[in-house]
Design an enzyme around this catalytic site. Structure first.
Site, short mmCIF file in Angstrom:
data_model
loop_
_atom_site.label_atom_id
_atom_site.label_comp_id
_atom_site.label_asym_id
_atom_site.label_seq_id
_atom_site.Cartn_x
_atom_site.Cartn_y
_atom_site.Cartn_z
N HIS A 106 69.89 -122.10 30.07
CA HIS A 106 69.55 -122.23 28.64
C HIS A 106 68.05 -121.98 28.50
O HIS A 106 67.23 -122.71 29.08
CB HIS A 106 69.90 -123.61 28.12
CG HIS A 106 69.92 -123.71 26.62
ND1 HIS A 106 68.77 -123.69 25.88
CD2 HIS A 106 70.95 -123.81 25.74
CE1 HIS A 106 69.08 -123.79 24.59
NE2 HIS A 106 70.40 -123.85 24.48
N HIS A 185 65.26 -76.89 -5.09
CA HIS A 185 66.52 -76.34 -4.58
C HIS A 185 66.28 -75.16 -3.65
O HIS A 185 67.10 -74.25 -3.54
CB HIS A 185 67.46 -75.93 -5.74
CG HIS A 185 67.65 -77.00 -6.76
ND1 HIS A 185 68.49 -78.06 -6.57
CD2 HIS A 185 67.07 -77.18 -7.97
CE1 HIS A 185 68.44 -78.86 -7.62
NE2 HIS A 185 67.58 -78.35 -8.49
N GLN A 261 72.31 -124.67 10.64
CA GLN A 261 71.58 -124.82 11.90
C GLN A 261 70.53 -123.74 12.04
O GLN A 261 69.47 -123.97 12.61
CB GLN A 261 72.54 -124.76 13.09
CG GLN A 261 71.84 -124.98 14.42
CD GLN A 261 72.76 -124.91 15.61
OE1 GLN A 261 72.74 -123.95 16.37
NE2 GLN A 261 73.59 -125.94 15.79
N SER A 309 55.76 -73.37 24.17
CA SER A 309 57.13 -73.06 24.58
C SER A 309 57.09 -72.69 26.06
O SER A 309 56.15 -72.05 26.52
CB SER A 309 57.68 -71.89 23.77
OG SER A 309 58.86 -71.37 24.36
N SER A 310 58.14 -73.10 26.78
CA SER A 310 58.15 -72.83 28.22
C SER A 310 58.32 -71.35 28.52
O SER A 310 58.05 -70.91 29.64
CB SER A 310 59.27 -73.63 28.89
OG SER A 310 60.53 -73.22 28.39
N ASN A 317 54.88 -75.31 19.03
CA ASN A 317 56.00 -76.02 18.41
C ASN A 317 55.53 -77.28 17.67
O ASN A 317 54.65 -77.98 18.17
CB ASN A 317 57.04 -76.41 19.47
CG ASN A 317 57.70 -75.21 20.09
OD1 ASN A 317 57.82 -74.16 19.45
ND2 ASN A 317 58.12 -75.34 21.33
N ASN A 323 59.55 -85.10 17.05
CA ASN A 323 59.67 -86.36 17.77
C ASN A 323 59.71 -87.52 16.79
O ASN A 323 60.50 -88.46 16.94
CB ASN A 323 58.48 -86.51 18.74
CG ASN A 323 58.56 -87.79 19.56
OD1 ASN A 323 58.38 -88.88 19.04
ND2 ASN A 323 58.79 -87.64 20.85
N ARG A 349 76.84 -122.00 12.27
CA ARG A 349 76.11 -121.32 13.34
C ARG A 349 77.01 -120.48 14.20
O ARG A 349 78.10 -120.92 14.58
CB ARG A 349 75.44 -122.38 14.24
CG ARG A 349 74.75 -121.86 15.53
CD ARG A 349 73.63 -120.93 15.17
NE ARG A 349 72.59 -120.83 16.21
CZ ARG A 349 71.99 -119.70 16.52
NH1 ARG A 349 72.33 -118.58 15.92
NH2 ARG A 349 71.03 -119.68 17.43
#
Length: 476
Positions: A106, A185, A261, A309-310, A317, A323, A349
Site C-alpha cells: 500500500h 473552402h 471518500q 530528407s534522407s 521538411n 511532430n 469510491r
C-alpha cells in the site's frame, strides 16, 4: 530465448531512468529533455514526495492547533527537521519507500511508516500515532495530486505555452501590414493580412490560457466517506471542518467541503478539457502553417548540418509542426479520457481514478513537447513576401466582392443601370481567372459615379484588406 548483453538488473536500472536508451515511452527516452521539467511535479517520485509533504504538514497543523488533547505545538527546530524530511527527499528515500511498500502493499501506508521511522530522531517519537491521523489514503492522494498538477501547470506548462503564444503574437505584429490571399473552402477569397491571421490564433490560444490560469485546484481531508466520522469519534469537541479547511487552504489549494471518500476531480476534468481545447487550436495552427509552407508563403531556414530528407537534398521538411500535430493528438486523446473518467466513481469510491491519474504527466508531457516543437518551428520561418504578393496578383477575381458591393451601394444611392450585381460578377469571375486589365475594364463600363469608379480602379487585391492590420491591435 536469445542472450542479451544487459542483465535484467541493468535493464531495470536503465528503465528507472538511469539511462535513456531502453525506456518504454518516448517521453522518458527520445524526448526527455523537452519534458524533463514536468518530472519534478508529475513523476511517481514527485507524487511520493508530495505525499510525504502533505503528511508532514498535517502533523504540524494538528500540533499547532493542539487539536488532540495532550498535544502541543512543536518547536521551531522540530518543525524544521520534520520539513527537512521533505526537502531532503532523494533517490535513497524513493528506494526506502519502495522497500516499505513491498511489505505493506500500500503506497500511502508506506509513506506513513516512512515518516514514523524519523520521529524518534527528531525527539517526537510519541507522536507516531498522529501521523495520518483521521485520514484515508485519498485524503493524502487528492492533495498530493493537486499540488503536483498545480506545480506542473503553473510553473512549467503555462509559462511554455504563454511564451509560444507571445511568439505567435510577435509574428502577428511584425506582419500586420503584409497582405495575404485568404482561402475559404480551399478557394481564393477576400484578402487579409498575415498578421491578422496570426493574431486570430494568438487571441484564441490566449483565451484558453486565461481559463487554465484561473483553475481552482481543489482538495479535501475529511475521512473515509467525507463525513469526518473518525475525527469526531476520537475528538468530538474539535472544529474538524475548520481544521480541514485551514489545512487545505494553507497548502495553497481550494477547499472542497462536500465529497465522498474521493475529492470529485471535477476541477481536473475542467482543466484537462481546457488544455485539450488549447491543444486542438494549436493543432489547427500547425496544419495551417504546414499548408502555408507547402505553397511557399513561409520559407524554412535550414539548420546548418541538418538533413531535411534522407534521399532528397533539396528538401527542408516541416518536421517540427508534424511532430507537434502527432503529440497534440496523443495529448488531447489522453486528456479526453481523463476528463470523462475522473468525474465518475461508483458509490462512495472505486479505484478507476488511481490508474487514470498516473497518466496525467504523460498527457501534459505530450502537450509540452508539442509546444516546444512549434516554438522551434516558428523560430526557423521566414515570410516569403514575394510569394504572397504574386499569389494576390494572380487572383484579381477576389475583387468581385468589392465591385458588386459598390454596385449595390450605388444603386441604393439612385445610380441607374446597376441591376443584378451579384449575377453580373458571377458571370465575370466564376470558374476563371480575371487579371487587372479585365477587372478594371469591367468596373469602367458599369456607369458608376466618378468617385466610386475611381475608388474601384485604384483597388488591388493587395490593397483589399479592410482594417485587417488595425485588428491586430486587439492583442494589446
Amino acid at each position: 530465448m536469445a542472450d542479451f548483453a544487459l542483465s535484467r538488473v541493468e535493464f531495470a536500472a536503465l528503465s528507472r531512468g538511469e539511462g535513456t536508451s531502453l525506456t518504454l515511452g518516448p517521453l522518458d527516452g527520445r524526448y526527455r529533455d523537452a519534458v524533463a521539467p514536468l518530472v519534478d511535479f508529475l513523476s511517481e517520485a514527485a507524487l511520493n514526495r508530495d505525499r510525504v509533504h502533505v503528511e508532514v504538514e498535517w502533523l504540524i497543523h494538528l500540533t499547532r492547533h493542539s487539536v488532540l488533547p495532550g498535544t502541543e505545538p512543536l518547536t521551531a527546530d522540530q518543525e524544521g527537521r520534520l520539513r527537512a524530511v521533505v526537502t531532503s527527499f532523494d533517490a535513497a528515500s524513493v528506494a526506502e519507500l519502495a522497500e516499505i511498500e513491498a511489505v505493506t502493499v500500500h503506497d500511502v501506508k508506506a509513506v506513513e511508516y516512512f515518516i514514523g521511522r524519523r520521529l524518534d530522531g527528531i525527539g517526537i517519537g510519541h507522536l507516531k500515532p498522529l501521523v495520518h491521523f483521521g485520514c484515508t489514503s485519498e485524503d493524502i492522494n487528492n492533495l498530493s495530486y493537486a499540488l503536483g498538477i498545480k506545480g506542473a501547470v503553473t510553473e512549467v506548462w503555462l509559462p511554455a505555452a504563454r511564451s509560444l503564444v507571445a511568439s505567435i503574437a510577435d509574428l502577428a505584429r511584425s506582419t500586420r501590414e503584409t497582405p495575404m490571399l485568404s482561402r475559404t473552402h480551399g478557394q481564393p477569397a477576400t484578402p487579409t493580412t498575415l498578421g491578422k491571421e496570426m493574431a486570430v490564433v494568438a487571441h484564441r490560444l490566449t483565451r484558453q490560457l486565461d481559463r487554465i490560469a484561473a483553475t481552482g485546484f481543489l482538495g479535501k481531508i475529511n475521512g473515509a466517506t467525507g463525513t469526518y466520522a473518525a475525527h469526531y469519534a476520537s475528538v468530538p469537541d474539535a472544529d474538524w471542518e475548520g481544521v480541514a479547511r485551514t489545512f487545505v487552504e494553507g497548502l495553497g489549494l481550494t477547499w472542497n467541503p462536500l465529497t465522498t471518500q474521493i475529492e470529485s476531480h471535477d476541477w481536473q476534468a475542467e482543466l484537462y478539457s481546457d488544455v485539450a481545447r488549447f491543444n486542438r487550436i494549436l493543432h489547427n495552427f500547425c496544419t495551417d502553417v504546414w499548408s502555408y509552407i507547402s505553397i511557399g508563403y513561409f520559407a524554412q531556414v535550414p539548420v546548418a548540418g541538418a538533413t531535411g530528407s534522407s534521399t532528397m537534398p533539396h528538401k527542408v521538411n516541416p518536421i517540427r509542426f508534424e511532430n507537434a500535430e502527432a503529440n497534440l493528438e496523443i495529448s488531447s486523446g489522453l486528456l479526453d479520457v481523463l476528463s470523462s473518467t475522473l468525474v465518475t466513481s461508483r458509490w462512495q469510491r472505486d479505484l478507476t481514478d488511481s490508474s487514470s491519474q498516473r497518466n496525467i504527466g504523460v498527457a501534459l508531457g505530450h502537450s509540452l513537447l508539442a509546444v516546444s516543437n512549434v516554438a522551434k518551428g516558428l523560430a526557423r520561418l521566414d515570410v516569403a513576401e514575394d510569394v504572397l504578393a504574386a499569389d494576390l496578383d494572380g487572383n484579381w477575381e477576389v475583387l468581385g466582392e468589392a465591385v458588386q458591393m459598390v454596385m449595390r451601394a450605388e444603386a441604393i444611392a439612385g445610380v441607374p443601370g446597376l441591376d443584378d450585381p451579384y449575377e453580373r460578377l458571377k458571370d465575370l469571375t466564376r470558374g476563371r481567372r480575371v487579371d487587372a486589365a479585365r477587372m478594371r475594364e469591367f468596373a469602367s463600363g458599369l456607369g458608376l459615379s466618378a468617385e466610386a469608379e475611381q475608388r474601384l480602379l485604384a483597388l488591388t487585391p493587395a490593397g483589399y484588406t479592410g482594417i485587417a492590420a488595425r485588428l491586430v491591435d486587439h492583442l494589446g
